[in-house]
Design an enzyme around this catalytic site. Structure first.
Site, PDB file in Angstrom:
ATOM      1  N   LYS A 206      32.998 -25.530  76.148  1.00  5.27           N
ATOM      2  CA  LYS A 206      32.729 -26.773  76.219  1.00  5.27           C
ATOM      3  C   LYS A 206      33.606 -27.749  75.707  1.00  5.27           C
ATOM      4  O   LYS A 206      34.059 -27.585  74.461  1.00  5.27           O
ATOM      5  CB  LYS A 206      31.284 -26.961  75.291  1.00  5.27           C
ATOM      6  CG  LYS A 206      30.563 -28.257  75.048  1.00  5.27           C
ATOM      7  CD  LYS A 206      29.634 -28.436  74.462  1.00  5.27           C
ATOM      8  CE  LYS A 206      28.588 -29.735  74.724  1.00  5.27           C
ATOM      9  NZ  LYS A 206      29.364 -30.981  74.546  1.00  5.27           N
TER      10      LYS A 206
ATOM     11  N   ARG B 150      32.809 -37.008  78.966  1.00  7.43           N
ATOM     12  CA  ARG B 150      32.156 -36.487  80.141  1.00  7.43           C
ATOM     13  C   ARG B 150      32.306 -37.687  81.137  1.00  7.43           C
ATOM     14  O   ARG B 150      31.808 -38.962  80.768  1.00  7.43           O
ATOM     15  CB  ARG B 150      30.786 -36.272  79.623  1.00  7.43           C
ATOM     16  CG  ARG B 150      30.062 -35.579  81.108  1.00  7.43           C
ATOM     17  CD  ARG B 150      29.973 -34.034  81.249  1.00  7.43           C
ATOM     18  NE  ARG B 150      29.298 -33.792  82.185  1.00  7.43           N
ATOM     19  CZ  ARG B 150      27.967 -33.356  82.266  1.00  7.43           C
ATOM     20  NH1 ARG B 150      27.382 -33.240  81.063  1.00  7.43           N
ATOM     21  NH2 ARG B 150      27.177 -32.890  83.118  1.00  7.43           N
TER      22      ARG B 150
ATOM     23  N   GLU C 196      35.234 -33.251  82.284  1.00  5.52           N
ATOM     24  CA  GLU C 196      35.504 -33.818  81.084  1.00  5.52           C
ATOM     25  C   GLU C 196      36.913 -34.486  81.051  1.00  5.52           C
ATOM     26  O   GLU C 196      37.793 -33.780  81.575  1.00  5.52           O
ATOM     27  CB  GLU C 196      35.231 -32.864  80.170  1.00  5.52           C
ATOM     28  CG  GLU C 196      35.327 -33.259  78.489  1.00  5.52           C
ATOM     29  CD  GLU C 196      33.983 -33.427  78.194  1.00  5.52           C
ATOM     30  OE1 GLU C 196      33.075 -32.896  78.913  1.00  5.52           O
ATOM     31  OE2 GLU C 196      33.777 -33.905  77.187  1.00  5.52           O
TER      32      GLU C 196
ATOM     33  N   ARG D 294      17.774 -31.484  80.486  1.00  3.53           N
ATOM     34  CA  ARG D 294      16.797 -30.550  80.628  1.00  3.53           C
ATOM     35  C   ARG D 294      17.063 -29.457  79.928  1.00  3.53           C
ATOM     36  O   ARG D 294      18.392 -28.924  79.425  1.00  3.53           O
ATOM     37  CB  ARG D 294      16.886 -30.257  81.899  1.00  3.53           C
ATOM     38  CG  ARG D 294      16.628 -31.496  82.872  1.00  3.53           C
ATOM     39  CD  ARG D 294      15.263 -32.017  82.957  1.00  3.53           C
ATOM     40  NE  ARG D 294      15.309 -33.397  83.292  1.00  3.53           N
ATOM     41  CZ  ARG D 294      14.175 -33.805  83.822  1.00  3.53           C
ATOM     42  NH1 ARG D 294      13.134 -33.341  84.334  1.00  3.53           N
ATOM     43  NH2 ARG D 294      14.187 -35.218  84.156  1.00  3.53           N
TER      44      ARG D 294
END
Lengths: 534, 341
Positions: free
Chosen positions: A228, A233, A276, A396
């Site tokens: 990550k 983003r 990203e 989500r």
């Protein structure tokens, strides 16, 4: 304005999402078409340019209220919000008139062309015709600080409910560039696909932090593990021979990244990549603050472009040759992304795109040890994505998880406090913390959030009883309370007394078990910086 | 004539303290809220209507003398009388006359008529002691008739949805004011024990609608009722039996959005037994006093305003009075609740 102010009040008074959606549906069902589109624009954060200076609003209010600046400032300090202070300080209005929202917005936008006298006339007359809730909303609109407690997701839900549309469709229609001045709500929601604005990004799929032990996700073979990254983003869109770069906050940021212009020649038309944006040199990410030096600049000099070259770490392919791929599996999209990028490399060697590497792990233990390497890779942690997952809309749970490394922490002593804003107005909730530098306590960070409401009241009470000195709104307090501060990154900073700067500091907990002399020292933090260096 | 010392507000020639926060020989009590009526003094003097509450709180065996409004007594050559303050039942301003000078200590007061207490009357004086709980121009309280109308409308809406309404206000003062203006045709009215306890000690001339004790509330039969409770009830399991309910809070602080949201009620009603900005200014001008002593509230700001705007000799005075407080539970109400349980 009356109905819009009622909507605002209804949303403001509840924390229940169903009640908020109901209030929105109710508004959309009876609002004028032109007002409704403005309402949607404002709720999802499309704010028009500010045409009145806050200093002007303040002085016009003081004039009507018959008070001087010092008293206005004292009041502002108690209320914590300029629009609300003006609303309350004005004498209550005696007459009422209902203005339309769109008419008011048109008027506000046109004010940049008129004299100060005319502006004053308009604003003061309007104030005298509005109820208190309307006045508050009007002031929020004129000060350009309009915000309301609904997420974009709730607005989408309400619109879908009111107009019997699919939420994903509503979500997509609301993204991108559109202007409430020249589009109607129905025009926007029911636009024919072909006529859709080509600049439109897809709604981002966002992940929640993993809440369970990773093993509980089941068979590792079903999961794709990536790092990550810590950048911006974004989506890169190439359609109709035009390039658009969007941030996750749905800001069009194409101009800030001239590096990506070359993609027009190397990627096919009808391509959308999710990834990203990172400062990178020789295939390695650079620290986030390198990026900050760039994004804050208006003019990108050659030197800045060389010092902070940006690339996109590509995560996903959402559109290829104008086909929406979001309902294909992650596996399929990944293969297509790999192919697309290798074709592009063939055309252009120094392509500003890199594919986010998939980490090959034998078992969950290996995944765990990869996660712990995050800081040395200048990453925030790992992403876990189900290989058969489709690209969903919004935040989500279930198919994608982020698994960030634990925050770094340091124990600091509370030395200054200031009153908060908004919900925290009138309470001392904004704190400055210090660490030891020899015998001295030096301030090293501020932090605002992290305590419970109950703790806030306790600390507020303690501050009021243990104030040593007051400088304007700031109180210095006895060096007695110790708090654990969590943060995501740390850099040397010559501008600060302590010589360091933290990234995302927040209060992790109140260390009632510690005395001030057990707080950390400047040396501890300098050593931490050394140990984190790659 | 008045001195502010570590025991309270001292009237030296008369040898009496007004609302002392430490035990003294003689104390005049402006009203029975716990930050003004404190324990331990030898002799108390207060308005007749305050006495049942003062006895409830400080003990039935205390030595307390009752006075009517305007009734004058002489203490060492100081002429002392009580005058309506309009804050709560029995609340009084203390007028002291000595050697041709008149001082008035007003305790807590308001100019709005609440239909429960005797309305405030300005007294011409040379020296005036005032509170400043809401002494900023941002506090402009709405007409109480509109607020009472809003409370009934809110109750009615909840009632129609089968929800109970819990309305929060101080047990002494605010609760009676709320009760007095409820529309009993909407549904049943219940009171928290602390409120019931105070109601029993209200003067006979105050007519309140019929209420039932909250312990008699039966969920299945009484949906749509209103329950009047003190701030200490917020966030306690006591509220559970009334679910589903909407929580309304009555306080002057409800004028601020931050306070409204932080307090976690569903509705905030701006209803206060203190003066707002305009009321303070009106009251002070009406006394004609040249010397103003500003106590609890925004005292330094308000004193500066009085000096700048009205050219009065205004100074701030430190006291231990609290004004209107919704942040923490007041000890008085906790004690009361325990007594009843």
């Amino acid at each position: 304005m009356k109905k819009f102010a009622e909507l605002y009040t209804a949303i403001d008074e509840t924390t229940k999402t169903n009640a908020k959606v109901d209030a929105l549906v109710h508004y959309f069902s009876e609002a004028d078409e032109k007002d409704a589109i403005w309402c949607v624009a404002l709720l999802i954060g499309k704010k028009p340019k500010r045409t009145i200076k806050t200093a002007e609003l303040k002085s016009w209010c003081m004039e009507l209220a018959g008070i001087e600046e010092w008293l206005f400032e004292e009041s502002y300090h108690v209320v914590g919000d300029l629009a609300e202070t003006i609303t309350l300080a004005l004498p209550p209005s005696k007459e009422r008139k209902d203005f339309s929202l769109h008419g008011t917005m048109d008027k506000i936008m046109s004010l940049d062309k008129v004299s100060e006298e005319e502006k004053r006339e308009y604003v003061q007359t309007t104030w005298n015709l509005l109820s208190t809730p309307e006045r508050f909303v009007f002031n929020k609109l004129t000060t350009g600080s309009f915000r309301i407690g609904v997420s974009q997701q709730l607005v989408i839900k309400a619109l879908a409910k009111q107009f019997h549309l699919d939420e994903n469709i509503v979500s997509h229609r609301l993204t991108g560039k559109w202007d409430p001045v020249n589009v109607t709500l129905k025009g926007l929601l029911f636009s024919d696909n072909k006529n859709d604005d080509h600049s439109k990004p897809y709604p981002f799929y966002l992940a929640y932090q993993l809440e369970v032990p990773a093993e509980e996700l089941g068979d590792l073979n079903e999961w794709q593990v990536e790092r990550k990254y810590d950048g911006i983003r974004g989506q890169i869109i190439i359609r109709d021979k035009q390039l658009f770069v969007w941030s996750r906050g749905e800001e069009l940021i194409t101009e800030k990244f001239p590096e990506f212009n070359s993609l027009l020649n190397s990627l096919p038309d009808g391509t959308v990549i999710d990834g990203e944006i990172l400062p990178m040199k020789d295939g390695k990410p650079l620290p986030f603050h390198v990026m900050q030096t760039r994004t804050s600049r208006k003019n990108l000099s050659k030197k800045i472009l060389e010092d902070a070259p940006l690339m996109m770490m590509c995560y996903d392919l959402l559109e290829l040759e104008y086909n929406d791929l979001r309902n294909e599996s992650m596996n399929m999209r990944r293969t297509k992304l790999e192919n697309l990028l290798s074709e592009a490399y063939a055309k252009m060697k120094d392509l500003p795109l890199v594919i986010s590497p998939v980490l090959e792990c034998k078992d969950w233990d290996e995944v765990k040890s990869e996660r712990l390497k995050a800081r040395e890779c200048l990453c925030e942690g790992l992403m876990l994505k189900r290989k058969d997952s489709v690209y969903e809309v919004g935040r989500r749970k279930g198919n994608w998880w982020k698994w960030k490394v634990d925050a770094l922490t340091v124990d600091g002593v509370l030395i200054y406090a200031q009153k908060g804003h908004g919900r925290r107005a009138n309470l001392y909730t904004d704190y400055t913390f210090a660490i030891w530098d020899g015998e001295q306590l030096v301030p090293f960070t501020k932090a605002y959030s992290g305590l419970t409401d109950k703790e806030l009241l306790q600390v507020d009470n303690w501050i009021k009883k243990n104030t040593i000195d007051k400088f304007g709104p700031v109180r210095s307090v006895k060096a007695e309370l110790v708090f654990e501060i969590a943060f995501e990154g740390i850099q040397p900073s010559p501008r600060h007394k302590s010589g360091i700067a933290l990234r995302f500091p927040r209060i992790a907990r109140w260390r009632t078990d510690k005395s001030p002399n057990e707080a950390n020292t400047k040396n501890d933090l300098l050593q931490l910086i050394q140990s984190l260096k790659v | 004539m008045l001195k502010f010392d570590r025991f309270g507000i001292f009237c030296e020639p008369a040898g009496v303290y007004i609302d002392p926060w430490k035990p003294v020989e003689k104390a005049i009590i402006t009203h029975a809220h716990s930050d003004h009526a404190r324990w331990g003094s030898k002799h108390y003097l207060a308005h007749h209507d305050s006495i049942p509450i003062i006895k409830l709180r400080l003990g039935a065996d205390i030595s307390v003398q009752g006075l009517d409004y305007y009734e004058t007594i002489d203490m060492n050559g100081v002429k002392i009388s009580l005058h309506p303050a309009g804050h709560i039942t029995g609340s009084a301003q203390v007028k002291m006359e000595h050697k041709g000078k008149v001082w008035v200590a007003s305790g807590d007061y308001k100019l709005q008529n609440d239909n429960v207490s005797v309305p405030f009357e300005p007294i011409k004086c040379d020296h005036f002691v005032t509170e400043s709980t809401f002494g900023l121009p941002i506090y402009n309280f709405p007409d109480p008739q509109i607020v009472h109308h809003d409370i009934n409308a809110w109750w009615k809406t909840n009632n129609e949805q089968g929800k109970n309404s819990i309305i929060i206000g101080y047990a002494l003062g605010k609760a009676q004011r709320i009760l007095k203006h409820l529309d009993p045709s909407i549904g049943n009215i219940y009171t928290h024990g602390a409120v019931a306890n105070i109601n029993l000690r209200m003067p006979e001339k105050l007519i309140l609608p019929d209420t039932r004790p909250a312990v008699e509330f039966i969920k299945k039969e009484n949906a749509g009722s209103i329950i009047v409770a003190p701030p200490s009830a917020i966030g306690t399991p006591w509220l559970k039996r009334f679910e589903p309910f909407s929580l309304g809070i009555c306080s002057g602080w409800m004028q601020l959005r931050g306070a409204r949201r932080r307090r976690g009620g569903d509705r905030g009603f701006v209803l206060s037994d203190h003066c707002d900005w305009q009321q303070l200014n009106t009251a002070i001008k009406a006394t004609g006093a040249e010397n103003i002593y500003v106590t609890h509230g925004y005292k330094s700001i308000y004193a500066k305003w009085l000096r700048d705007e009205y050219k009065l000799n205004a100074v701030e005075v430190d006291t231990l009075y609290e004004g209107e407080n919704i942040e923490e539970n007041k000890p008085e109400e906790n004690e009361q609740a325990e007594e009843v349980q």
